[in-house]
Scaffold this active site. Structure first.
Site, PDB file in Angstrom:
ATOM      1  N   ALA A 228       6.441  85.317  18.790  1.00 13.72           N
ATOM      2  CA  ALA A 228       6.496  83.859  18.734  1.00 13.72           C
ATOM      3  C   ALA A 228       7.691  83.393  17.900  1.00 13.72           C
ATOM      4  O   ALA A 228       8.403  82.451  18.286  1.00 13.72           O
ATOM      5  CB  ALA A 228       5.194  83.312  18.155  1.00 13.72           C
ATOM      6  N   LYS A 229       7.926  84.030  16.771  1.00 15.45           N
ATOM      7  CA  LYS A 229       9.056  83.634  15.943  1.00 15.45           C
ATOM      8  C   LYS A 229      10.392  83.985  16.620  1.00 15.45           C
ATOM      9  O   LYS A 229      11.385  83.276  16.448  1.00 15.45           O
ATOM     10  CB  LYS A 229       8.957  84.291  14.568  1.00 15.45           C
ATOM     11  CG  LYS A 229       7.841  83.730  13.698  1.00 15.45           C
ATOM     12  CD  LYS A 229       7.984  82.235  13.467  1.00 15.45           C
ATOM     13  CE  LYS A 229       7.009  81.722  12.410  1.00 15.45           C
ATOM     14  NZ  LYS A 229       7.121  80.249  12.210  1.00 15.45           N
TER      15      LYS A 229
ATOM     16  N   SER B  29      11.078  84.005  10.908  1.00 16.96           N
ATOM     17  CA  SER B  29      10.525  85.063  10.064  1.00 16.96           C
ATOM     18  C   SER B  29      11.306  86.344  10.298  1.00 16.96           C
ATOM     19  O   SER B  29      11.862  86.554  11.388  1.00 16.96           O
ATOM     20  CB  SER B  29       9.051  85.301  10.391  1.00 16.96           C
ATOM     21  OG  SER B  29       8.562  86.476   9.766  1.00 16.96           O
TER      22      SER B  29
ATOM     23  N   TYR C 215       2.878  87.490  16.536  1.00 18.83           N
ATOM     24  CA  TYR C 215       3.559  86.605  15.581  1.00 18.83           C
ATOM     25  C   TYR C 215       5.073  86.804  15.637  1.00 18.83           C
ATOM     26  O   TYR C 215       5.837  85.830  15.704  1.00 18.83           O
ATOM     27  CB  TYR C 215       3.037  86.876  14.171  1.00 18.83           C
ATOM     28  CG  TYR C 215       3.748  86.088  13.098  1.00 18.83           C
ATOM     29  CD1 TYR C 215       3.530  84.731  12.962  1.00 18.83           C
ATOM     30  CD2 TYR C 215       4.628  86.715  12.221  1.00 18.83           C
ATOM     31  CE1 TYR C 215       4.172  83.998  11.972  1.00 18.83           C
ATOM     32  CE2 TYR C 215       5.270  85.999  11.229  1.00 18.83           C
ATOM     33  CZ  TYR C 215       5.051  84.641  11.109  1.00 18.83           C
ATOM     34  OH  TYR C 215       5.689  83.925  10.138  1.00 18.83           O
TER      35      TYR C 215
ATOM     36  N   GLY D 218       2.256  70.441   3.473  1.00 17.28           N
ATOM     37  CA  GLY D 218       1.256  70.314   2.426  1.00 17.28           C
ATOM     38  C   GLY D 218       1.082  71.513   1.529  1.00 17.28           C
ATOM     39  O   GLY D 218       0.512  71.391   0.440  1.00 17.28           O
TER      40      GLY D 218
ATOM     41  N   ASP E  27      -2.048  67.386  15.046  1.00 20.18           N
ATOM     42  CA  ASP E  27      -2.028  68.729  15.610  1.00 20.18           C
ATOM     43  C   ASP E  27      -0.779  68.814  16.474  1.00 20.18           C
ATOM     44  O   ASP E  27      -0.724  68.245  17.576  1.00 20.18           O
ATOM     45  CB  ASP E  27      -3.286  68.985  16.439  1.00 20.18           C
ATOM     46  CG  ASP E  27      -3.358  70.425  16.947  1.00 20.18           C
ATOM     47  OD1 ASP E  27      -2.294  71.066  17.090  1.00 20.18           O
ATOM     48  OD2 ASP E  27      -4.473  70.904  17.222  1.00 20.18           O
TER      49      ASP E  27
END
Length: 253
Positions: free
Chosen positions: A157-158, A144, A154, A15, A65
């Site tokens: 996680a990536k 990323s 972060y 979105g 979700d």
């Protein structure tokens, strides 16, 4: 792809930002698009914008979700009633761990980053994998630059996303399904950066200074990398992490 050979393409986080840019790029091939996200409003706004650009396009939206197995299963069951999923772009994610100080906050931040970036890709992919064409399916996950040079929860996680991509690529290679990730650098024209830039406008200059090309990237440039990995002619490219960062971090063999 030509207008007579439409594919069904699912884009999570479709979105806003890079996800919406990816959807816009796929309009070139007359696809059957499904935009998935947690909130209906940005999905509906993106779909309206895309339909305005391509009035004949088939664009659907689904709220989910992607960290909740029951919701993902329900979404997958619904999507499986339609045509096979030719392309899955696991783009949903975010940096949820900023500002953690206490041990409790740190634990919550790391879990939130893992859920929001890793589970959001793994669950939907696992749920739809048996509904992808063999050969010809394409799976692209959004990583990323943070995964390759470190950036707290972060980045971790990536990095886990990248590890999962390599594992899944080996698992489905014999079926002719490719699995790759795209690792963008600094792309400020997205909601991911909007709040941080509003709080600290100098962040744009500070983040741009180390980039050899002396400019930030754009969502459209990231979308072009995704489009290559999703293309029919990319069938011999799998298990790769494609960096799009203006030379901030050079590739290594």
């Amino acid at each position: 792809m030509t207008s007579g050979s439409s594919r069904r393409i699912v884009i999570t986080g479709g979105g806003t930002g890079i996800g919406k840019a990816i959807a816009q790029r796929f309009l070139q091939e007359d696809p059957d698009l499904v935009l998935v996200g947690r909130r209906a409003e940005p999905l509906d706004a993106a779909a309206a914008e895309l339909r305005s650009a391509a009035p004949k396009a088939r664009i659907a939206t689904r709220t989910c979700d992607l960290t909740v197995p029951e919701q993902v299963e329900q979404l997958a069951d619904e999507l499986k009633t339609g045509a096979p999923i030719g392309v899955l772009v696991a783009n949903a994610g975010g940096n949820y761990g900023l500002g953690a100080k206490t041990l409790t906050e740190t634990a919550q931040a790391w879990r939130a980053d893992f859920d929001g970036n890793v589970l959001s890709a793994v669950l939907i992919t696992q749920a739809l994998l048996d509904h992808m064409p063999r050969p010809g399916g394409r799976i692209i996950a959004m990583s990323s630059i943070a995964a390759l040079r470190g950036s707290g929860a972060y980045g971790a996680a990536k990095a886990a996303v990248n590890a999962w991509v390599l594992s899944l690529a080996a698992q489905v290679a014999a079926d002719g399904i490719t699995v790759n990730s795209v690792a963008p650098g600094f792309v400020p024209g997205t909601p991911f950066w909007a709040g941080r830039i509003a709080r600290d406008p100098d962040i744009v200059q500070n983040r741009t200074a180390p980039i050899p090309m002396r400019r930030p990237g754009t969502p459209e440039e990231v979308a072009e990398a995704v489009a290559y990995l999703a293309s029919p002619n990319s069938g011999w490219t799998t298990g790769q992490i494609l960096q799009v960062n203006g030379g901030t971090l050079f590739g290594r063999g």
